[in-house]
Design a protein around this motif. Structure first.
Motif, PDB file in Angstrom:
ATOM      1  N   UNK A   1       0.941  -1.026   0.082  1.00 34.86           N
ATOM      2  CA  UNK A   1       0.098  -0.074  -0.061  1.00 34.86           C
ATOM      3  C   UNK A   1       0.932   1.370  -0.035  1.00 34.86           C
ATOM      4  N   UNK A   2       0.412   2.218  -0.683  1.00 37.24           N
ATOM      5  CA  UNK A   2       1.230   3.353  -0.749  1.00 37.24           C
ATOM      6  C   UNK A   2       2.788   3.190  -1.155  1.00 37.24           C
ATOM      7  N   UNK A   3       3.143   2.568  -2.418  1.00 37.46           N
ATOM      8  CA  UNK A   3       4.290   2.143  -2.638  1.00 37.46           C
ATOM      9  C   UNK A   3       5.120   3.539  -2.750  1.00 37.46           C
ATOM     10  N   UNK A   4       6.496   3.648  -1.997  1.00 41.96           N
ATOM     11  CA  UNK A   4       7.518   4.644  -2.301  1.00 41.96           C
ATOM     12  C   UNK A   4       7.246   5.673  -1.487  1.00 41.96           C
ATOM     13  N   UNK A   5       6.189   5.658  -0.555  1.00 41.09           N
ATOM     14  CA  UNK A   5       5.714   6.880   0.418  1.00 41.09           C
ATOM     15  C   UNK A   5       6.312   6.593   1.656  1.00 41.09           C
ATOM     16  N   UNK A   6       6.241   7.557   2.402  1.00 47.02           N
ATOM     17  CA  UNK A   6       6.759   7.445   3.853  1.00 47.02           C
ATOM     18  C   UNK A   6       5.895   6.560   4.516  1.00 47.02           C
ATOM     19  N   UNK A   7       4.653   6.325   4.344  1.00 51.83           N
ATOM     20  CA  UNK A   7       3.890   5.274   5.116  1.00 51.83           C
ATOM     21  C   UNK A   7       3.839   4.102   3.954  1.00 51.83           C
ATOM     22  N   UNK A   8       4.622   3.708   3.230  1.00 53.42           N
ATOM     23  CA  UNK A   8       4.621   2.568   2.588  1.00 53.42           C
ATOM     24  C   UNK A   8       4.267   1.372   3.385  1.00 53.42           C
TER      25      UNK A   8
END
Length: 514
Positions: free
Chosen positions: A364-371
């Motif tokens: 979920x949310x790949x690459x994000x701070x909350x991946x």
């Protein structure tokens, strides 16, 4: 747990606040200039901090400072031994280049400082108005020539002093013969009966003694990086180097076109570090940034800043650690960091059990701070990034991803070590110094001094050679390797020197307690 560990703040002239999803340094400025000394002031905070608990240890920030004069090269700030201001609720511990010797401002300076809680507690920790005293006049610097200052902070975990077991009793490949490491004198031959199994001594039964009694064997207290080096962490490192040093510490020339991958030109296997602004040989360094989504807009929320940094060679890792004032860990420190003082369990993972999730994750949310893990997170088994669990993700995950999941219930599901260190099993190979060959045994535990050689290599005199990696090995498994690689005691390639930049190589550092 949110999971980013490395943060710069470009201050003084720029006045810009840069931060990641966990540790944050803000409001950097210089105050109280006397004409010879000045205080570097800043605020710092990070989430999921602790002190106390069942293990009775704590996390900390390793803080160090860089400066430049005019548009010159970035240089390391050596602060004073005392005279610092620790806000209420915090402690500051200065870290000398050589913690065992007397402080000297030029020959044995303070390369950085640990900042942590001064009493038991947990949750977000904030220290506003931290002040570090800097006698710049000792180094022949004029205050008006200081144009920019950066404060960096890395999350660390305190590993308590004491005996621990090295080795295992299962099918771990080339595991040490079970030995209780019962003394910090590393060349003490094992003998008798150890309290945690096998004989007791300073190194494992059947191994050759290290050259020096100070070889870091894990008995003495040390700090270990909470997370593997992230891609933003490596970007921040690159952006303080000279052109020549950048050319050594990347796989593509700094003059390459914007958008060219730095460590792998094609940005394969989730490595998104790119050249943002090309350099000019031989005098103007390139500017690097994360661009995991590949759209040419750098530093966006989904650009993978918090993803563990792969394609790091041994030379890249040791240069980064030298620049930070840290050092490589040893393979005995690796086992101590995983297992703590507990009795060994055959075929155990760093989270202390033999269980591991067995289905491919999706993100979920790949690459994000909350991946995060969207599917197949285990609420009972240990979670790690290995061949089966990674599925088609095809690269490392963001650091701390398993602890951040809403279904996390503690050490096992978080994939955490005994002390709360993350991802010691899976994701990317750890790169410790081995006790298994003469080059590794010659290591004495010297720390980085914040400065690299002109050509871009570390200048740690007893560290395994950057170019050949002879004396360094790999432990802990990786995202595209089988689960047995992640057993605490597995040593299949612990003595195998890997000097190349590979898609499964990462690393972290550590430091003796001041």
């Amino acid at each position: 747990m949110q999971a980013f560990h490395f943060l710069p703040l470009l201050g003084l002239l720029a006045g810009t606040t840069l931060h990641a999803n966990n540790i944050q340094v803000t409001n950097t400025t210089l105050v109280d200039n006397t004409g010879s000394t000045v205080k570097v002031q800043f605020d710092i905070s990070w989430e999921n901090s602790w002190r106390g608990g069942g293990v009775n240890n704590w996390d900390a920030a390793w803080v160090f400072v860089k400066y430049r004069q005019g548009q010159g090269n970035w240089q390391h700030v050596y602060v004073n031994l005392s005279g610092h201001t620790a806000p209420a609720g915090s402690l500051i511990e200065p870290g000398l280049v050589d913690p065992g010797a007397t402080h000297n401002a030029t020959s044995n300076p303070v390369v950085g400082l640990f900042l942590h809680r001064d009493a038991d507690g947990n949750g977000t920790f904030t220290a506003n108005g931290v002040q570090l005293l800097w006698d710049y006049s000792v180094f022949g610097i004029a205050f008006n020539d200081i144009s920019q200052v950066q404060v960096f902070a890395i999350e660390m975990v305190y590993v308590n002093q004491g005996a621990f077991a090295a080795g295992g009793g299962g099918t771990e490949v080339y595991a040490f013969t079970l030995t209780t490491i019962s003394t910090g004198t590393a060349n003490t031959a094992p003998s008798g009966t150890g309290s945690l199994g096998g004989q007791a001594g300073g190194f494992p039964t059947g191994q050759t003694a290290p050259t020096s009694a100070t070889w870091p064997n894990g008995f003495n207290a040390f700090y270990c990086m909470k997370y593997e080096v992230t891609q933003q962490g490596y970007v921040d490192f690159l952006n303080t180097l000279t052109y020549t040093q950048q050319a050594t510490r990347t796989a593509t020339a700094p003059t390459s076109a914007a958008g060219t991958g730095a460590l792998i030109s094609t940005n394969a296997n989730r490595n998104g570090i790119d050249i943002q602004i090309p350099g000019v040989s031989p005098s103007t360094p390139a500017q690097y940034a994360c661009n995991l989504n590949g759209n040419g807009v750098y530093g966006e929320a989904t650009d993978g800043m918090d993803v563990a940094c792969n394609y790091m060679s041994w030379g890249d890792l040791t240069a980064y650690l030298d620049w930070c004032g840290l050092r490589p860990m040893t393979e005995l420190e690796f086992e101590k960091a995983c297992r703590g003082p507990l009795l060994p369990v055959a075929n155990e993972y760093p989270w202390g059990t033999t269980s591991i999730a067995g289905s491919a994750y999706t993100l979920a949310n790949p690459g994000a701070a909350n991946e995060g893990i969207a599917t197949n997170y285990s609420s009972t088994f240990g979670n790690a990034s290995t061949t089966i669990t990674d599925g088609a993700i095809d690269g490392p995950l963001r650091v701390g991803i398993f602890a951040a999941n809403v279904s996390n219930s503690g050490r096992v599901t978080a994939g955490a070590s005994y002390y709360g260190i993350m991802e010691l099993g899976g994701n990317l190979w750890e790169r410790p110094v081995t006790i298994g060959n003469p080059s590794g045994r010659a290591f004495t535990g010297t720390h980085g001094n914040g400065v690299l050689a002109v050509g871009g290599d570390s200048d740690g005199v007893t560290w395994p050679t950057p170019g050949t990696a002879d004396g360094a090995g790999s432990r802990g498994g990786h995202w595209n390797g089988g689960q047995p690689n992640a057993y605490v005691a597995t040593r299949g390639i612990a003595t195998f020197a890997v000097s190349s930049r590979d898609d499964d190589n990462g690393g972290r550092g550590c430091r003796l307690v001041p």
